[in-house]
Design a protein around this motif. Structure first.
Motif, mmCIF file in Angstrom:
data_model
loop_
_atom_site.group_PDB
_atom_site.id
_atom_site.type_symbol
_atom_site.label_atom_id
_atom_site.label_comp_id
_atom_site.label_asym_id
_atom_site.label_seq_id
_atom_site.Cartn_x
_atom_site.Cartn_y
_atom_site.Cartn_z
ATOM 1 N N SER A 9 -16.263 -7.264 -13.033
ATOM 2 C CA SER A 9 -14.903 -6.726 -13.011
ATOM 3 C C SER A 9 -14.372 -6.552 -14.426
ATOM 4 N N ARG A 32 1.225 -5.627 -13.378
ATOM 5 C CA ARG A 32 0.931 -6.236 -12.081
ATOM 6 C C ARG A 32 2.245 -6.633 -11.436
ATOM 7 N N ARG A 37 3.085 -2.968 -2.993
ATOM 8 C CA ARG A 37 2.192 -2.929 -1.834
ATOM 9 C C ARG A 37 1.013 -1.993 -2.046
ATOM 10 N N ARG A 38 1.122 -1.137 -3.052
ATOM 11 C CA ARG A 38 0.035 -0.196 -3.319
ATOM 12 C C ARG A 38 0.036 0.183 -4.792
ATOM 13 N N LEU A 39 -1.039 0.787 -5.217
ATOM 14 C CA LEU A 39 -1.132 1.298 -6.581
ATOM 15 C C LEU A 39 -0.122 2.421 -6.787
ATOM 16 N N LEU A 54 -0.114 -2.219 -10.398
ATOM 17 C CA LEU A 54 -1.109 -2.708 -9.458
ATOM 18 C C LEU A 54 -0.551 -3.897 -8.672
ATOM 19 N N PRO A 55 -0.806 -3.947 -7.356
ATOM 20 C CA PRO A 55 -0.472 -5.167 -6.594
ATOM 21 C C PRO A 55 -1.227 -6.362 -7.175
ATOM 22 N N THR A 57 -3.346 -8.560 -6.187
ATOM 23 C CA THR A 57 -4.766 -8.813 -5.924
ATOM 24 C C THR A 57 -5.654 -7.587 -6.096
ATOM 25 N N THR A 58 -5.096 -6.474 -6.518
ATOM 26 C CA THR A 58 -5.891 -5.259 -6.691
ATOM 27 C C THR A 58 -6.694 -5.327 -7.988
ATOM 28 N N ALA A 62 -9.538 -0.374 -9.845
ATOM 29 C CA ALA A 62 -8.812 0.545 -8.964
ATOM 30 C C ALA A 62 -7.721 1.281 -9.741
ATOM 31 N N GLY A 63 -7.053 0.572 -10.643
ATOM 32 C CA GLY A 63 -6.038 1.219 -11.466
ATOM 33 C C GLY A 63 -6.636 2.242 -12.394
#
Length: 243
Positions: A9, A32, A37-39, A54-55, A57-58, A62-63
Motif C-alpha cells: 500500500s 482523510r 462516506r465516499r471518495l 478519502l473516508p 478506511t479507504t 483509491a484516491g
C-alpha cells in the motif's frame, strides 16, 4: 510484493503534492475524513489547488486512481472558473456587486476609503493589497451586520450571536447554539446574494439541516434563492480567491 501477492500500500504521506497539467502545476491537498462516506474530488474555493477527500478506511491507492481518472475534469474546471479579484492599483473590486476601481494615492493619508466609484489607497504600494483587504474586511463587518439585522427584523429569526470573519471555505454558518457567522467577502457580492446567504443561515435556526422542511423555509423567505445560488456557483470562487 506482499505475502498476498499484491503490491504494498502507498503511505498517505507519500501521495503526490502536485498535479502536472500541460501548462501548469496544480497543488494537491489530500484529506482523510471520518465523516466522508465516499471518495470526492473538488477545486479549492480559496486557491487553485485540488482537494481529494478519502473516508477513514479507504486506501490511498483509491484516491490516486480517482485523481488519474479525473485529470481531464480538473483541467476543464480550472479553465471554466473565473479569474480571482485582484487587489492591485488600477484593478476593480466589486462592492455590493458594483465594480469600484482601486486607485493608489501614495501622497495621501488615511489608509483606504471610498470616493464615489473608486477605492483610494494611500501609503507604500507594497502594502496596497493588504490595506485594501483590511478595508474590505471592516466594511464587510459593518454592512453585513446591518443587512443581517434587517432580515432578522423581517423574519423574526433571531441568532444568539453574529460574527463576520475572514473565511474562504464557506459563505456562512449557523451553529447548534444559534451563532451565525458570515464571510466578509460576501460584501463584494450583489445585495440579493448577500440576502440569500443571510436568510439561508437564519433558516437554520429553525431547521439545523438541509432537509425538505429547511428548503421550504428558505423558499418562503427568499423566493429567488436559486438565482442567488447560481450566481455564487459562477462567480463565488473569484471573490473567495480575492487578493
Amino acid at each position: 510484493m506482499t505475502a498476498t501477492g499484491r503490491p504494498p500500500s502507498i503511505p498517505f504521506s507519500a501521495l503526490p503534492d502536485h498535479l502536472q497539467l500541460p501548462d501548469v502545476l496544480i497543488p494537491l491537498e489530500w484529506r482523510r475524513s471520518s465523516r466522508a462516506r465516499r471518495l470526492s474530488i473538488r477545486l479549492s474555493r480559496s486557491s487553485d489547488s485540488v482537494i481529494i477527500t478519502l473516508p477513514a478506511t479507504t486506501p490511498a491507492e483509491a484516491g490516486l486512481k480517482l485523481l488519474r481518472t479525473h485529470t481531464g475534469w480538473v483541467e476543464k474546471q480550472l479553465q471554466r472558473r473565473p479569474a480571482p479579484v485582484r487587489l492591485v492599483d488600477g484593478g476593480y473590486v466589486p462592492l455590493d456587486g458594483q465594480p469600484h476601481r482601486i486607485r493608489h494615492v501614495p501622497q495621501s493619508r488615511g489608509g483606504a476609503w471610498l470616493a464615489g466609484e473608486e477605492l483610494h489607497v494611500s501609503g507604500d504600494a507594497t502594502f496596497l493589497a493588504r490595506r485594501v483587504g483590511d478595508f474590505l474586511h471592516e466594511l464587510g463587518k459593518e454592512r453585513l451586520r446591518i443587512r443581517l439585522m434587517q432580515q432578522v427584523t423581517r423574519t423574526d429569526l433571531r441568532p444568539t450571536h453574529i460574527a463576520v470573519r475572514d473565511t474562504t471555505s464557506r459563505w456562512g454558518s449557523c451553529s447548534a447554539t444559534g451563532r451565525i457567522m458570515l464571510s466578509w467577502r460576501l460584501v463584494m457580492a450583489p445585495l440579493a446574494v448577500q440576502d440569500y446567504v443571510i436568510l439561508h443561515e437564519l433558516c437554520h435556526l429553525r431547521h439545523h439541516n438541509h432537509g425538505t422542511a429547511f428548503w421550504k423555509e428558505v423558499e418562503r423567505v427568499c423566493p429567488g434563492y436559486r438565482t442567488a445560488e447560481e450566481w455564487l456557483s459562477q462567480h463565488g470562487s473569484a471573490l473567495m480567491r480575492a487578493g
